[in-house]
Write a protein that holds these residues in place. Structure first.
Motif, PDB file in Angstrom:
ATOM      1  N   ILE A   1       0.848  -1.203   0.000  1.00  0.00           N
ATOM      2  CA  ILE A   1       0.000   0.000   0.000  1.00  0.00           C
ATOM      3  C   ILE A   1       0.883   1.254   0.000  1.00  0.00           C
ATOM      4  O   ILE A   1       0.590   2.233  -0.680  1.00  0.00           O
ATOM      5  CB  ILE A   1      -0.955  -0.019   1.214  1.00  0.00           C
ATOM      6  N   VAL A   2       1.969   1.210   0.767  1.00  0.00           N
ATOM      7  CA  VAL A   2       2.987   2.267   0.715  1.00  0.00           C
ATOM      8  C   VAL A   2       4.135   1.728  -0.144  1.00  0.00           C
ATOM      9  O   VAL A   2       4.666   0.656   0.137  1.00  0.00           O
ATOM     10  CB  VAL A   2       3.494   2.631   2.130  1.00  0.00           C
ATOM     11  N   PRO A   3       4.503   2.447  -1.221  1.00  0.00           N
ATOM     12  CA  PRO A   3       5.514   1.906  -2.135  1.00  0.00           C
ATOM     13  C   PRO A   3       6.896   1.795  -1.502  1.00  0.00           C
ATOM     14  O   PRO A   3       7.336   2.695  -0.787  1.00  0.00           O
ATOM     15  CB  PRO A   3       5.518   2.893  -3.312  1.00  0.00           C
ATOM     16  N   ILE A   4       7.550   0.687  -1.788  1.00  0.00           N
ATOM     17  CA  ILE A   4       8.909   0.456  -1.302  1.00  0.00           C
ATOM     18  C   ILE A   4       9.883   1.193  -2.220  1.00  0.00           C
ATOM     19  O   ILE A   4       9.746   1.162  -3.433  1.00  0.00           O
ATOM     20  CB  ILE A   4       9.196  -1.062  -1.222  1.00  0.00           C
ATOM     21  N   GLU A   5      10.823   1.907  -1.628  1.00  0.00           N
ATOM     22  CA  GLU A   5      11.795   2.673  -2.410  1.00  0.00           C
ATOM     23  C   GLU A   5      13.118   1.926  -2.547  1.00  0.00           C
ATOM     24  O   GLU A   5      13.834   2.079  -3.535  1.00  0.00           O
ATOM     25  CB  GLU A   5      12.045   4.034  -1.743  1.00  0.00           C
ATOM     26  N   LYS A   6      13.421   1.120  -1.549  1.00  0.00           N
ATOM     27  CA  LYS A   6      14.712   0.423  -1.531  1.00  0.00           C
ATOM     28  C   LYS A   6      14.573  -0.759  -0.590  1.00  0.00           C
ATOM     29  O   LYS A   6      13.794  -0.703   0.367  1.00  0.00           O
ATOM     30  CB  LYS A   6      15.790   1.398  -1.029  1.00  0.00           C
ATOM     31  N   GLY A   7      15.339  -1.830  -0.839  1.00  0.00           N
ATOM     32  CA  GLY A   7      15.301  -2.996   0.033  1.00  0.00           C
ATOM     33  C   GLY A   7      14.444  -4.108  -0.551  1.00  0.00           C
ATOM     34  O   GLY A   7      13.939  -4.003  -1.678  1.00  0.00           O
ATOM     35  N   GLU A   8      14.273  -5.167   0.232  1.00  0.00           N
ATOM     36  CA  GLU A   8      13.562  -6.359  -0.251  1.00  0.00           C
ATOM     37  C   GLU A   8      12.616  -6.886   0.814  1.00  0.00           C
ATOM     38  O   GLU A   8      12.936  -6.863   2.004  1.00  0.00           O
ATOM     39  CB  GLU A   8      14.580  -7.458  -0.612  1.00  0.00           C
ATOM     40  N   ILE A   9      11.462  -7.365   0.364  1.00  0.00           N
ATOM     41  CA  ILE A   9      10.502  -8.026   1.246  1.00  0.00           C
ATOM     42  C   ILE A   9      10.243  -9.418   0.687  1.00  0.00           C
ATOM     43  O   ILE A   9       9.887  -9.572  -0.499  1.00  0.00           O
ATOM     44  CB  ILE A   9       9.178  -7.244   1.342  1.00  0.00           C
ATOM     45  N   TYR A  10      10.427 -10.420   1.529  1.00  0.00           N
ATOM     46  CA  TYR A  10      10.203 -11.811   1.131  1.00  0.00           C
ATOM     47  C   TYR A  10       9.053 -12.390   1.934  1.00  0.00           C
ATOM     48  O   TYR A  10       8.979 -12.206   3.153  1.00  0.00           O
ATOM     49  CB  TYR A  10      11.460 -12.659   1.390  1.00  0.00           C
ATOM     50  N   TYR A  11       8.170 -13.082   1.247  1.00  0.00           N
ATOM     51  CA  TYR A  11       7.090 -13.820   1.907  1.00  0.00           C
ATOM     52  C   TYR A  11       7.115 -15.249   1.393  1.00  0.00           C
ATOM     53  O   TYR A  11       7.089 -15.477   0.177  1.00  0.00           O
ATOM     54  CB  TYR A  11       5.726 -13.170   1.616  1.00  0.00           C
ATOM     55  N   ASP A  12       7.199 -16.200   2.316  1.00  0.00           N
ATOM     56  CA  ASP A  12       7.210 -17.624   1.958  1.00  0.00           C
ATOM     57  C   ASP A  12       8.294 -17.933   0.920  1.00  0.00           C
ATOM     58  O   ASP A  12       8.085 -18.711  -0.018  1.00  0.00           O
ATOM     59  CB  ASP A  12       5.823 -18.015   1.429  1.00  0.00           C
ATOM     60  N   GLY A  13       9.436 -17.272   1.083  1.00  0.00           N
ATOM     61  CA  GLY A  13      10.580 -17.518   0.196  1.00  0.00           C
ATOM     62  C   GLY A  13      10.558 -16.757  -1.117  1.00  0.00           C
ATOM     63  O   GLY A  13      11.495 -16.858  -1.908  1.00  0.00           O
ATOM     64  N   LYS A  14       9.492 -15.985  -1.365  1.00  0.00           N
ATOM     65  CA  LYS A  14       9.369 -15.267  -2.646  1.00  0.00           C
ATOM     66  C   LYS A  14       9.520 -13.759  -2.421  1.00  0.00           C
ATOM     67  O   LYS A  14       8.983 -13.213  -1.457  1.00  0.00           O
ATOM     68  CB  LYS A  14       8.001 -15.526  -3.291  1.00  0.00           C
ATOM     69  N   LEU A  15      10.212 -13.099  -3.352  1.00  0.00           N
ATOM     70  CA  LEU A  15      10.326 -11.642  -3.318  1.00  0.00           C
ATOM     71  C   LEU A  15       8.972 -11.045  -3.706  1.00  0.00           C
ATOM     72  O   LEU A  15       8.428 -11.374  -4.763  1.00  0.00           O
ATOM     73  CB  LEU A  15      11.404 -11.182  -4.307  1.00  0.00           C
ATOM     74  N   ILE A  16       8.409 -10.174  -2.853  1.00  0.00           N
ATOM     75  CA  ILE A  16       7.054  -9.650  -3.124  1.00  0.00           C
ATOM     76  C   ILE A  16       7.042  -8.134  -3.326  1.00  0.00           C
ATOM     77  O   ILE A  16       5.980  -7.520  -3.319  1.00  0.00           O
ATOM     78  CB  ILE A  16       6.057 -10.048  -2.011  1.00  0.00           C
ATOM     79  N   ASN A  17       8.218  -7.539  -3.542  1.00  0.00           N
ATOM     80  CA  ASN A  17       8.276  -6.076  -3.730  1.00  0.00           C
ATOM     81  C   ASN A  17       7.280  -5.569  -4.764  1.00  0.00           C
ATOM     82  O   ASN A  17       6.695  -4.513  -4.602  1.00  0.00           O
ATOM     83  CB  ASN A  17       9.677  -5.649  -4.199  1.00  0.00           C
ATOM     84  N   LYS A  18       7.122  -6.318  -5.849  1.00  0.00           N
ATOM     85  CA  LYS A  18       6.296  -5.822  -6.951  1.00  0.00           C
ATOM     86  C   LYS A  18       4.937  -6.528  -7.037  1.00  0.00           C
ATOM     87  O   LYS A  18       4.211  -6.364  -8.018  1.00  0.00           O
ATOM     88  CB  LYS A  18       7.053  -5.996  -8.274  1.00  0.00           C
ATOM     89  N   VAL A  19       4.596  -7.310  -6.024  1.00  0.00           N
ATOM     90  CA  VAL A  19       3.284  -7.979  -6.019  1.00  0.00           C
ATOM     91  C   VAL A  19       2.227  -6.972  -5.581  1.00  0.00           C
ATOM     92  O   VAL A  19       2.397  -6.257  -4.592  1.00  0.00           O
ATOM     93  CB  VAL A  19       3.287  -9.204  -5.069  1.00  0.00           C
ATOM     94  N   SER A  20       1.107  -6.903  -6.312  1.00  0.00           N
ATOM     95  CA  SER A  20       0.072  -5.911  -6.001  1.00  0.00           C
ATOM     96  C   SER A  20      -0.635  -6.249  -4.694  1.00  0.00           C
ATOM     97  O   SER A  20      -0.741  -7.422  -4.313  1.00  0.00           O
ATOM     98  CB  SER A  20      -0.953  -5.839  -7.140  1.00  0.00           C
ATOM     99  N   ALA A  21      -1.126  -5.204  -4.027  1.00  0.00           N
ATOM    100  CA  ALA A  21      -1.750  -5.350  -2.708  1.00  0.00           C
ATOM    101  C   ALA A  21      -2.920  -6.326  -2.746  1.00  0.00           C
ATOM    102  O   ALA A  21      -3.123  -7.101  -1.814  1.00  0.00           O
ATOM    103  CB  ALA A  21      -2.211  -3.986  -2.199  1.00  0.00           C
ATOM    104  N   GLU A  22      -3.701  -6.301  -3.843  1.00  0.00           N
ATOM    105  CA  GLU A  22      -4.888  -7.176  -3.892  1.00  0.00           C
ATOM    106  C   GLU A  22      -4.543  -8.642  -4.138  1.00  0.00           C
ATOM    107  O   GLU A  22      -5.343  -9.520  -3.865  1.00  0.00           O
ATOM    108  CB  GLU A  22      -5.897  -6.676  -4.940  1.00  0.00           C
ATOM    109  N   LYS A  23      -3.320  -8.907  -4.624  1.00  0.00           N
ATOM    110  CA  LYS A  23      -2.941 -10.301  -4.888  1.00  0.00           C
ATOM    111  C   LYS A  23      -2.428 -11.019  -3.633  1.00  0.00           C
ATOM    112  O   LYS A  23      -2.518 -12.235  -3.522  1.00  0.00           O
ATOM    113  CB  LYS A  23      -1.865 -10.339  -5.985  1.00  0.00           C
ATOM    114  N   LEU A  24      -1.887 -10.241  -2.687  1.00  0.00           N
ATOM    115  CA  LEU A  24      -1.250 -10.857  -1.511  1.00  0.00           C
ATOM    116  C   LEU A  24      -2.199 -11.750  -0.698  1.00  0.00           C
ATOM    117  O   LEU A  24      -1.787 -12.829  -0.263  1.00  0.00           O
ATOM    118  CB  LEU A  24      -0.606  -9.792  -0.630  1.00  0.00           C
ATOM    119  N   PRO A  25      -3.472 -11.351  -0.464  1.00  0.00           N
ATOM    120  CA  PRO A  25      -4.351 -12.262   0.282  1.00  0.00           C
ATOM    121  C   PRO A  25      -4.536 -13.623  -0.399  1.00  0.00           C
ATOM    122  O   PRO A  25      -4.684 -14.636   0.284  1.00  0.00           O
ATOM    123  CB  PRO A  25      -5.682 -11.487   0.345  1.00  0.00           C
TER     124      PRO A  25
END
Length: 240
Positions: free
Chosen positions: A55-79
């Protein structure tokens, strides 16, 4: 417990235009944990959850969920991937009934029979919602709306639940009920929880580990019990 984090932030920076809200946040959540994020108002706690959710855009760094990089995954797809947020202020649909709110939690699912079973399970977990299933969400009390927001999120079948200020604006007796429910969801529903909470005492009692956020940076991380007994934390956040 798996040694692989189910959720991890690595040196994450994010913000609102020219306002830099997060300045290099790194944290990890292991499967089955309840992890608390505590800090003062405006420290960046809620922004941390909203950055994870896209919802707040990431400017730098990485976010991983369940082993996958999710920086560019849309908010509505995550659920649909099993990562769901219960936002601050509950954000239920006030003109829809309790049951309609719950059905919307399963908007991406097509297993109709199981959806109805899960709604029934919500009523068993939150009996008051069963009693009020035909009532408009906006007519519920604050505590009932919080229960509905949590139940709606559970309809997505989450692996990880992000809870943003679940005690906000609620009476003490209701807050205790909500935290009992959070513990139950973690243990009985096998849902990992990342909890942002103004009430540091309650949050750390519920959690296994905690992070302290100050002005967009993590200044301390430790076992929750150690944070509860840390004199600096007690003075700054526990009113002592």
């Amino acid at each position: 417990m798996s040694k692989q984090p189910i959720l991890e932030m690595k040196n994450v920076h994010s913000g609102y235009g020219s306002i830099k809200a997060l300045k290099g946040i790194s944290l990890k959540v292991m499967p089955g944990e309840i992890v608390a994020i505590i800090g003062a108002n405006g420290a960046g706690k809620s922004t941390t959850l909203m950055t994870i959710c896209g919802i707040v855009p990431i400017e730098k760094g990485e976010i991983y969920y369940d082993g996958k990089l999710i920086n560019k995954v849309s908010a509505e797809k995550l659920p649909t991937m099993g990562l769901c947020q219960v936002p601050e202020g509950r954000r239920i649909f006030p003109r829809l009934s309790v049951m309609e709110n719950l059905r919307l939690g399963a908007f991406h699912r097509d297993d109709t029979d199981q959806i109805m079973k899960d709604i029934q399970h919500s009523y068993e977990m939150f009996p008051i919602l069963g009693e009020r299933k035909a009532q408009q969400g906006g007519t519920l009390s604050g505590g009932e709306q919080q229960m509905l927001a949590i139940a709606r999120a559970l309809m997505t079948k989450p692996k990880v639940l992000l809870l943003d200020e679940p005690s906000l604006g609620l009476a003490p007796i209701i807050i205790q009920q909500i935290f009992d429910i959070i513990a139950k969801i973690n243990k009985e529903e096998d849902v990992t929880i990342l909890l942002v909470e103004q009430n540091a005492n309650l949050a750390l009692q519920a959690a296994s580990r905690g992070y302290v956020v100050e002005t967009g940076e993590i200044t301390l991380e430790d076992e929750a019990q150690s944070l509860l007994t840390n004199p600096k934390i007690r003075e700054a956040y526990l009113g002592e």
